[in-house]
Design a protein around this motif. Structure first.
Motif, PDB file in Angstrom:
ATOM      1  N   ALA A   1       1.125   4.239  -3.383  1.00  0.00           N
ATOM      2  CA  ALA A   1       0.640   5.424  -3.031  1.00  0.00           C
ATOM      3  C   ALA A   1       0.981   6.569  -3.905  1.00  0.00           C
ATOM      4  CB  ALA A   1       0.828   5.784  -1.376  1.00  0.00           C
ATOM      5  N   ASP A   2       2.093   6.503  -4.539  1.00  0.00           N
ATOM      6  CA  ASP A   2       2.411   7.807  -5.381  1.00  0.00           C
ATOM      7  C   ASP A   2       2.898   7.303  -6.885  1.00  0.00           C
ATOM      8  OD1 ASP A   2       4.907   6.524  -4.759  1.00  0.00           O
ATOM      9  OD2 ASP A   2       5.853   8.219  -4.105  1.00  0.00           O
ATOM     10  N   LYS A   3       2.529   6.002  -7.108  1.00  0.00           N
ATOM     11  CA  LYS A   3       2.811   5.480  -8.360  1.00  0.00           C
ATOM     12  C   LYS A   3       1.420   5.461  -9.315  1.00  0.00           C
ATOM     13  CE  LYS A   3       6.572   3.975  -6.561  1.00  0.00           C
ATOM     14  NZ  LYS A   3       6.615   4.325  -5.370  1.00  0.00           N
ATOM     15  N   ARG A   4       1.940   5.690 -10.771  1.00  0.00           N
ATOM     16  CA  ARG A   4       0.666   5.591 -11.347  1.00  0.00           C
ATOM     17  C   ARG A   4       0.605   4.086 -11.882  1.00  0.00           C
ATOM     18  NH1 ARG A   4      -2.307   9.126 -14.391  1.00  0.00           N
ATOM     19  NH2 ARG A   4      -3.243   8.170 -16.474  1.00  0.00           N
TER      20      ARG A   4
ATOM     21  N   LYS B   1       0.879  -1.126  -0.144  1.00  0.00           N
ATOM     22  CA  LYS B   1      -0.074  -0.066  -0.235  1.00  0.00           C
ATOM     23  C   LYS B   1       0.704   1.215  -0.174  1.00  0.00           C
ATOM     24  CE  LYS B   1      -3.785   2.431   2.796  1.00  0.00           C
ATOM     25  NZ  LYS B   1      -4.719   2.229   3.708  1.00  0.00           N
TER      26      LYS B   1
ATOM     27  N   GLU C   1      -7.956   6.032 -13.744  1.00  0.00           N
ATOM     28  CA  GLU C   1      -6.734   6.504 -14.637  1.00  0.00           C
ATOM     29  C   GLU C   1      -6.457   5.349 -15.766  1.00  0.00           C
ATOM     30  OE1 GLU C   1      -3.411   6.980 -11.881  1.00  0.00           O
ATOM     31  OE2 GLU C   1      -4.215   8.697 -11.292  1.00  0.00           O
TER      32      GLU C   1
ATOM     33  N   TRP D   1       3.865   1.500  -0.908  1.00  0.00           N
ATOM     34  CA  TRP D   1       4.593   1.876  -2.193  1.00  0.00           C
ATOM     35  C   TRP D   1       3.941   2.234  -3.533  1.00  0.00           C
ATOM     36  CZ3 TRP D   1       5.195  -0.464  -7.298  1.00  0.00           C
ATOM     37  CH2 TRP D   1       6.340  -0.158  -7.914  1.00  0.00           C
TER      38      TRP D   1
ATOM     39  N   THR E   1       3.443  -0.609 -12.667  1.00  0.00           N
ATOM     40  CA  THR E   1       3.279   0.944 -12.471  1.00  0.00           C
ATOM     41  C   THR E   1       4.299   1.754 -13.295  1.00  0.00           C
ATOM     42  OG1 THR E   1       4.928   1.215 -10.689  1.00  0.00           O
ATOM     43  CG2 THR E   1       2.684   0.374 -10.176  1.00  0.00           C
TER      44      THR E   1
ATOM     45  N   PRO F   1      -4.636   3.331  -4.388  1.00  0.00           N
ATOM     46  CA  PRO F   1      -5.005   4.582  -3.933  1.00  0.00           C
ATOM     47  C   PRO F   1      -6.388   5.011  -4.780  1.00  0.00           C
ATOM     48  CG  PRO F   1      -3.009   4.581  -5.308  1.00  0.00           C
ATOM     49  CD  PRO F   1      -3.286   3.247  -5.507  1.00  0.00           C
ATOM     50  N   HIS F   2      -6.824   4.315  -5.688  1.00  0.00           N
ATOM     51  CA  HIS F   2      -7.897   4.891  -6.396  1.00  0.00           C
ATOM     52  C   HIS F   2      -9.055   3.666  -6.394  1.00  0.00           C
ATOM     53  CE1 HIS F   2      -6.146   8.469  -7.904  1.00  0.00           C
ATOM     54  NE2 HIS F   2      -5.059   7.466  -8.287  1.00  0.00           N
TER      55      HIS F   2
END
Length: 309
Positions: A130-133, A126, A209, A128, A233, A179-180
């Motif tokens: 969090a800030d990845k696409r 979670k 996304e 890791w 990602t 995260p989404h």
């Protein structure tokens, strides 16, 4: 704190009883079951007998199959007891919402547990992600129903969920680490000719996304069992294996955390229940169950060979 355990089947004996025995917060004071018991622990055959005889027990952990669970939970809540629910929290979303409202009205704690979220590496995944696409996420959850659910006929009946009984564990992890929020767009369900619930499922999801998100659940796996989630990602590929117990990022295991968290999925659940009791309130995340409900609503049924143990 004294706690009662209702439904003394395989999951209770294998996980709940040892977790309570090791807990610094709870003492197993009673069990409720028509067939099972725990040596040295007071046993009752129904929930009403327990509630009438033991007003000193303020917490009840329910390990019944989903269909009869609502009635027991509602009776406990009306009697002013705090309730902990084994996954899934009910047979339908409507009854889960009803329990939520009932717990609010009676000002008791209600905890819908998702034990797979407590696997060792789920928090690492979670953090890791969090800030990845996210570009793609694939779930492969394949196990042998004969090994893990022997003789449990209720899983093949309406409300038993079939392969979604383990599949919802994967969905509980996915909804925790992404995260989404996602939602189901299509499903194909393999249903044995002699059963009411699926033995296999293929799911696809919408991601806000545009990531490709899919899941395959199968109860016909022989040999090695597979509980894997792979997330591709813009910064690499994360793999959660063994149901969240192991993690690799681009093929390598990340360094271990400095802390030494409480070990084991069910001990962590009971520690969470203790914290919920301390602060009060309700912990009732129904997102994994929403995905299952949507799959059963949208799913194309494919009739497959009869299943026998």
């Amino acid at each position: 704190m004294d706690i009662a355990l209702m439904g003394i089947g395989k999951i209770a004996q294998d996980q709940h009883v040892p977790a309570i025995a090791a807990s610094p917060d709870f003492t197993l004071a009673a069990t409720v079951s028509r067939h099972g018991s725990v040596p040295g622990v007071a046993a009752f055959s129904d929930i009403d007998s327990l509630l009438a005889a033991r007003d000193d027990i303020s917490v009840i952990s329910l390990c019944l199959p989903p269909v009869p669970r609502f009635d027991a939970a509602a009776r406990a809540i009306r009697a002013g007891r705090h309730v902990m629910l084994e996954k899934p929290p009910g047979a339908t979303l409507a009854e889960c919402h009803a329990l939520h409202r009932l717990a609010e009205a009676h000002r008791v704690c209600l905890f819908a547990t998702w034990h797979s979220r407590e696997a060792d590496k789920v928090p690492v995944a979670k953090a890791w992600l969090a800030d990845k696409r996210l570009r793609a996420l694939r779930v492969i959850w394949k196990e042998d129903v004969r090994r893990w659910h022997p003789g449990q006929e209720w899983i093949w009946e309406p409300g038993g969920m079939g392969v979604f009984d383990p599949g919802i564990n994967a969905l509980s992890i996915v909804t925790e680490i992404l995260p989404h929020d996602i939602h189901l767009t299509s499903a194909t369900l393999d249903v044995p000719e002699n059963r009411q619930t699926p033995i296999g499922a293929e799911l696809t999801f919408y991601h806000p996304e545009g990531a490709e998100v899919s899941a395959v659940f199968d109860w016909r796996q022989e040999g090695d069992q597979t509980w894997t989630i792979v997330a591709e990602t813009d910064a690499g590929t994360l793999t959660l294996a063994d149901g969240g117990a192991r993690i690799k990022i681009d093929g390598a295991a990340p360094p271990p955390a400095d802390d030494t968290p409480l070990s084991g999925e069910y001990p962590r659940l009971y520690a969470k229940m203790a914290r919920l009791l301390a602060r009060g309130g309700i912990d009732m995340d129904l997102r994994p169950m929403v995905h299952v409900s949507d799959a059963l609503a949208l799913g194309h049924r494919r009739r497959t060979a009869p299943f026998t143990e």
